[in-house]
Motif scaffolding. Structure first.
Motif, PDB file in Angstrom:
ATOM      1  N   ASN A   1      24.801 -29.774 114.372  1.00  0.00           N
ATOM      2  CA  ASN A   1      24.509 -30.696 115.462  1.00  0.00           C
ATOM      3  C   ASN A   1      25.153 -30.153 116.735  1.00  0.00           C
ATOM      4  N   PRO A   2      24.386 -29.947 117.794  1.00  0.00           N
ATOM      5  CA  PRO A   2      24.968 -29.377 119.023  1.00  0.00           C
ATOM      6  C   PRO A   2      26.064 -30.245 119.620  1.00  0.00           C
ATOM      7  N   GLN A   3      26.130 -31.514 119.220  1.00  0.00           N
ATOM      8  CA  GLN A   3      27.166 -32.405 119.731  1.00  0.00           C
ATOM      9  C   GLN A   3      28.495 -32.259 118.979  1.00  0.00           C
TER      10      GLN A   3
ATOM     11  N   ASP B   1      36.089 -31.108 115.367  1.00  0.00           N
ATOM     12  CA  ASP B   1      35.470 -32.012 114.392  1.00  0.00           C
ATOM     13  C   ASP B   1      34.923 -31.226 113.206  1.00  0.00           C
ATOM     14  N   PHE B   2      34.308 -30.097 113.491  1.00  0.00           N
ATOM     15  CA  PHE B   2      33.756 -29.248 112.430  1.00  0.00           C
ATOM     16  C   PHE B   2      34.864 -28.802 111.478  1.00  0.00           C
TER      17      PHE B   2
ATOM     18  N   ASP C   1      38.552 -30.117 104.177  1.00  0.00           N
ATOM     19  CA  ASP C   1      38.537 -30.823 102.892  1.00  0.00           C
ATOM     20  C   ASP C   1      37.412 -30.371 101.965  1.00  0.00           C
ATOM     21  N   SER C   2      36.602 -29.421 102.412  1.00  0.00           N
ATOM     22  CA  SER C   2      35.491 -28.964 101.567  1.00  0.00           C
ATOM     23  C   SER C   2      35.365 -27.445 101.530  1.00  0.00           C
ATOM     24  N   THR C   3      36.307 -26.733 102.124  1.00  0.00           N
ATOM     25  CA  THR C   3      36.209 -25.280 102.201  1.00  0.00           C
ATOM     26  C   THR C   3      36.139 -24.644 100.817  1.00  0.00           C
ATOM     27  N   ASP C   4      35.384 -23.551 100.721  1.00  0.00           N
ATOM     28  CA  ASP C   4      35.303 -22.787  99.479  1.00  0.00           C
ATOM     29  C   ASP C   4      36.460 -21.811  99.331  1.00  0.00           C
ATOM     30  N   GLY C   5      37.353 -21.802 100.307  1.00  0.00           N
ATOM     31  CA  GLY C   5      38.507 -20.916 100.206  1.00  0.00           C
ATOM     32  C   GLY C   5      38.394 -19.731 101.140  1.00  0.00           C
ATOM     33  N   ALA C   6      39.088 -18.670 100.798  1.00  0.00           N
ATOM     34  CA  ALA C   6      39.197 -17.494 101.659  1.00  0.00           C
ATOM     35  C   ALA C   6      37.986 -16.582 101.510  1.00  0.00           C
TER      36      ALA C   6
END
Length: 398
Positions: A140-142, A147-148, A154-159
């Protein structure tokens, strides 16, 4: 088998989250447009099959509440004819005979070869000559960068992975002779693979006895093929490799810092009679948060976002530690290992193990110029360790 729809729906059913992730990544590597649904027990799998038709079901037999054979039986009673791959740890003739009347598309014995399964999926999910190209997800361009990243934490797949991990996994999977010691040499310098394999070895489906806190312990519990499968699955994830030059340059600095900290912690631990393998592991993983943040920044760029060097440095300074804490907790790395990693960032009041004090000294040493390392001899960690003259010289020389 029913005719495959342009974007196939695929059901993945496995009790262990790491197994679900591996199977899903193999599907998405073949069909990036696939609608993959994940479930963790038999009743959920049966209900999913009732709700909609699937082009393919990948189901492990060892499911809670209702096993994979029950799921296969329910699927055949629905008479939809979807492809159904049953994955089982049971290799005895009676178990295979019990499945044959239900006509599974394939009956795979654990530990299966992930590369062979990927090739089988190509035949099931693609017609000859067909190619599927998927656009990277746009944002979303907004959405602001902050925020991203708050969501990504809390959802990162790691390094990201160091170069060569995917090739190493494929090479070892297809090698006639490969032993666990080879894997330790191949993957023992990569923080992401090390952390993932330790987390997988401590998952509920694998956990027996003491927790695994080093790569060698994780490899011994997982076994050769399963460890290789997981390494390959991790390498197939989106943004597992960094493309943006500024991000890759920064990652290389953190990889180098991680390795120097691991080597220094191991050297000090050996000199002090402490647990050298655990100290090495904690040193290698102590920059996992910064590396995971860089991978999320790659996702930001892939979605159309822009970055400059100052923004990257600011994000690392403000958010790197938070990414690391969240990731280690979500992966449920052993608490003792998490505490040891935390010691790399500081020791305050309290009682500390020798290993924690060693990590603190090693992390401090690799971050300061060599000519200033004599100052570490007056640090709290050095005083608490009561270093002898030879050990003091070793610390200065790290």
């Amino acid at each position: 088998m029913t005719e495959l729809i342009p974007a196939p729906a695929v059901l993945v059913a496995a009790a262990d989250s790491w197994s679900r992730e591996l199977l899903g990544q193999l599907v998405l590597n073949v069909r990036c447009d696939a609608d993959v649904q994940y479930v963790g027990d038999g009743p959920q799998a049966i209900e999913a099959l009732r709700q909609q038709p699937f082009a393919l079901a990948l189901v492990e037999q060892e499911l809670p509440l209702a096993d994979g054979l029950d799921v296969l039986r329910a699927a055949r009673q629905m008479r939809r004819g979807e492809a159904f791959i049953l994955i089982s740890s049971r290799a005895d003739a009676a178990s295979v005979r019990a499945a044959l009347p239900l006509a599974p598309t394939a009956y795979l014995i654990k530990p299966f070869n992930a590369e062979n399964l990927r090739q089988r999926l190509q035949k099931l999910l693609l017609v000859p000559g067909q190619e599927v190209v998927c656009d990277l997800p746009s944002m979303n361009p907004q959405t602001s960068l902050q925020d991203f990243l708050r969501t990504a934490r809390d959802s990162t797949d790691g390094a990201p992975l160091m170069d060569g991990v995917e090739l190493a996994a494929r090479r070892c999977l297809n090698a006639e002779e490969c032993v666990l010691a080879d894997l330790e040499n191949e993957f023992g310098r990569d923080p992401q693979i090390t952390a993932c394999l330790i987390a997988a070895a401590n998952s509920a489906a694998q956990h027996v006895g003491m927790s695994c806190q080093t790569l060698a312990q994780a490899l011994a519990r997982l076994g050769l093929t399963q460890a290789l499968n997981l390494a390959l699955g991790v390498s197939l994830q989106r943004a597992a490799q960094l493309d943006e030059p500024l991000l890759k340059q920064s990652a290389e600095q953190f990889w180098d810092l991680s390795q120097r900290c691991a080597d220094s912690a191991q050297t000090l631990a050996l000199a002090l009679g402490a647990d050298a393998p655990r100290c090495y592991t904690a040193g290698l993983l102590h920059c996992l948060g910064e590396l995971a943040l860089l991978r999320s920044l790659q996702d930001w760029c892939n979605g159309g976002g822009e970055l400059d060097e100052d923004e990257i440095e600011g994000c690392l300074r403000e958010l790197g530690a938070g990414f690391g804490s969240a990731l280690r907790a979500r992966w449920r790395l052993p608490l003792e290992l998490r505490e040891l990693i935390a010691a790399a960032y500081g020791v305050s009041a309290g009682v500390f193990s020798r290993e924690a004090l060693i990590l603190n000294l090693a992390a401090s040493a690799v971050r300061m110029p060599q000519e200033q390392r004599g100052e570490l001899l007056e640090s709290k960690a050095a005083r608490m360790l009561g270093l002898k003259s030879a050990q003091r010289r070793l610390l200065e020389a790290l």
